[in-house]
Write a protein that holds these residues in place. Structure first.
Motif, short mmCIF file in Angstrom:
data_model
loop_
_atom_site.label_atom_id
_atom_site.label_comp_id
_atom_site.label_asym_id
_atom_site.label_seq_id
_atom_site.Cartn_x
_atom_site.Cartn_y
_atom_site.Cartn_z
N HIS A 55 -10.50 11.65 -1.81
CA HIS A 55 -10.09 10.35 -2.35
C HIS A 55 -8.58 10.33 -2.52
N ASP A 56 -7.94 9.24 -2.17
CA ASP A 56 -6.50 9.08 -2.34
C ASP A 56 -5.72 10.19 -1.65
N PRO A 57 -5.55 10.10 -0.34
CA PRO A 57 -4.84 11.17 0.37
C PRO A 57 -3.46 11.42 -0.22
N ASP A 58 -3.16 12.70 -0.35
CA ASP A 58 -1.93 13.14 -0.97
C ASP A 58 -0.85 13.31 0.12
N ILE A 59 0.39 13.29 -0.28
CA ILE A 59 1.50 13.50 0.65
C ILE A 59 1.30 14.81 1.42
N ALA A 60 0.80 15.85 0.71
CA ALA A 60 0.59 17.16 1.37
C ALA A 60 -0.44 17.07 2.49
N PHE A 104 7.88 7.95 1.05
CA PHE A 104 7.05 7.52 -0.08
C PHE A 104 7.95 7.01 -1.21
N ASP A 105 9.00 7.78 -1.50
CA ASP A 105 9.88 7.40 -2.61
C ASP A 105 10.65 6.12 -2.31
N SER A 106 11.17 6.00 -1.08
CA SER A 106 12.00 4.83 -0.77
C SER A 106 11.15 3.61 -0.43
N GLY A 107 9.92 3.85 0.09
CA GLY A 107 9.07 2.74 0.51
C GLY A 107 9.54 2.12 1.82
N GLU A 108 10.60 2.69 2.40
CA GLU A 108 11.12 2.12 3.65
C GLU A 108 10.67 2.96 4.83
N LEU A 109 9.96 2.30 5.74
CA LEU A 109 9.39 3.02 6.88
C LEU A 109 10.11 2.62 8.17
N PRO A 110 10.34 3.62 9.05
CA PRO A 110 11.01 3.29 10.31
C PRO A 110 10.05 2.64 11.30
N GLU A 111 10.58 2.15 12.40
CA GLU A 111 9.73 1.61 13.48
C GLU A 111 8.97 2.77 14.14
N GLY A 112 8.00 2.44 14.96
CA GLY A 112 7.33 3.44 15.80
C GLY A 112 6.11 4.05 15.17
N GLY A 113 5.47 4.92 15.95
CA GLY A 113 4.24 5.56 15.49
C GLY A 113 3.27 5.64 16.66
N THR A 154 -0.99 1.74 4.08
CA THR A 154 -1.68 2.99 3.79
C THR A 154 -1.39 3.32 2.33
N VAL A 155 -2.43 3.66 1.57
CA VAL A 155 -2.23 3.98 0.15
C VAL A 155 -2.21 5.50 0.02
N LEU A 156 -1.10 6.02 -0.46
CA LEU A 156 -0.95 7.47 -0.60
C LEU A 156 -0.70 7.81 -2.06
N MET A 157 -0.90 9.09 -2.34
CA MET A 157 -0.77 9.59 -3.72
C MET A 157 0.26 10.72 -3.71
N ASP A 158 1.10 10.73 -4.71
CA ASP A 158 1.98 11.88 -4.92
C ASP A 158 1.44 12.57 -6.17
N ARG A 159 0.69 13.66 -5.96
CA ARG A 159 0.01 14.28 -7.12
C ARG A 159 1.01 14.85 -8.11
N LEU A 166 1.84 9.36 -8.92
CA LEU A 166 2.09 7.98 -8.49
C LEU A 166 1.26 7.68 -7.26
N LYS A 167 0.69 6.49 -7.25
CA LYS A 167 -0.10 6.03 -6.10
C LYS A 167 0.60 4.78 -5.58
#
Ligand SMILES: [Fe+2]
Length: 370
Positions: A69-74, A120-129, A149-154, A158-159
């Motif tokens: 549940h709630d995938p972590d950054i790791a 995660f911290d900045s919330g700014e994502l680049p183009e591409g993927g 995508t909802v991620l968690m920083d354990r 913070l989610k």
């Protein structure tokens, strides 16, 4: 008002469509990382079936299981390393919302060399993927058709929802048979999440004619289908209604955003470990009443097809599904309320709520539920 509506290029629905995965996936890549949860999809044979389907059309595969549940950054860092080590060029996410969110994040960040935490911290994502195929096993999050995508920083507890149009999957494949073995409590929780998303996208101050059409139909399908599926998991027609309702709610809120329920659900989920759909179901009746004054017409429309007051209908479903009606069991101290409110206010979901939300409003809602 000028608005833009984005959704997934190929949406495949219907009983048995999973068995045709290979045909839809061909052409999107040569090596696919399959991402799934802890065990259910593997034990039910769906991972092996997906591998066979892909291998038959010349796509080789490797598998990453164990997304909780709630995938972590790791989790995302580990997935990104595996993706790159194995030379993958596409991702298949199969299972609950967490598995699909992880698949989307891995495909997004595989081409980025900075630590995922920076994004995660900045919330700014680049183009591409890289391309993602999303196959949900529950009717709930709608993540198969969202750019979130909802991620968690354990570490910081913070989610956060990260958004980028490039995170929309290339294929959403929604087969209502996949979740047949999901335990009823999980069906209830994820179904309430889907219903909440339909309601909040309908009420959102960014809703448009297009999103409202999807939200409204999603509410109709889910409110009819969910109680029936809870009574009989093998009711195929109701399963299809719920799967399509969840899909439509996802298409809507990906374009209109949500509201205060999701603004509050994320910090409460991250701090006290309460399951997302469950906390949404508890907040929703209060949020409906909170917003009623500024959305009288929409509130009346919902109550109209439910055949009773909308907030009372949700409370009745919580009782029927044997879910908590409030947050008392968590014993959240009142001293936590200001800290929770500080996380609720800057949320993009809270910002989209039709009634402007103040710190005092959040604290009053928390007092009511706790
Ligand atoms: Fe949700």
């Amino acid at each position: 008002m000028i608005s833009i509506f984005n959704t997934v290029r190929n949406i495949v629905t219907g009983v048995g469509c999973f068995e045709k995965l290979g045909g839809y996936a061909a052409g999107f890549g040569k090596k696919c990382l399959i991402v799934s949860g802890r065990s259910a999809m593997k034990e039910l044979g769906y991972i092996d079936m997906a591998e066979k389907q892909l291998n038959d059309v010349g796509i080789s595969t490797c598998v990453l299981l164990g997304i909780g549940h709630d995938p972590d950054i790791a989790d995302i860092e580990a997935g990104r390393d595996l993706f790159n080590d194995k030379g993958c060029d596409m991702v298949l996410g199969i299972g609950g919302g967490s598995a699909i969110d992880a698949a989307k994040a891995i495909a997004k960040f595989a081409a980025c060399n900075k630590p995922v935490k920076d994004y995660f911290d900045s919330g700014e994502l680049p183009e591409g993927g890289f391309p993602v195929i999303a196959i949900p096993s529950t009717f709930g999050t709608g993540t198969e058709v969202t750019r979130v995508t909802v991620l968690m920083d354990r570490e910081s507890k913070l989610k956060k929802g990260l958004r980028h149009a490039s995170m929309l999957p290339v294929i959403a494949l929604v087969d209502p048979m996949l979740g047949m073995k999901v335990p009823p409590k999980s069906v209830a929780r994820s179904g309430l999440d889907a219903f909440t998303q339909a309601v909040e996208s309908f009420f959102s101050k960014y809703s448009t004619d297009l999103t409202e059409a999807l939200s409204f139909n999603a509410m109709v399908l889910l409110s009819d289908g969910l109680p029936k599926v809870m009574r009989d998991q093998e009711d195929i027609e109701s399963r299809s209604n719920c799967a399509n309702g969840s899909l439509m709610a996802g298409m809507a809120f990906s374009n209109s955003r949500l509201g205060i329920v999701h603004g509050m659900a994320h910090p409460l989920g991250a701090r006290y470990g309460i399951e997302h759909g469950e906390v949404c179901g508890i907040i929703l009746p209060r949020a409906l009443r909170y917003n009623k004054a500024v959305c009288e017409k929409k509130y009346a429309l919902i109550s109209g097809f439910l055949g009773m007051d909308a907030a009372d209908w949700v409370l009745e479903r919580l009782r029927e599904f044997d879910l908590p009606l409030n947050l008392k069991h968590l014993e959240i101290p009142e001293s936590d309320f200001p800290g929770i409110a500080k996380e609720v206010l800057p949320s993009g979901s809270t910002e989209a709520n039709p009634r402007e939300v103040t710190e005092a409003d959040v604290i009053a809602l928390l007092k009511e539920m706790c």
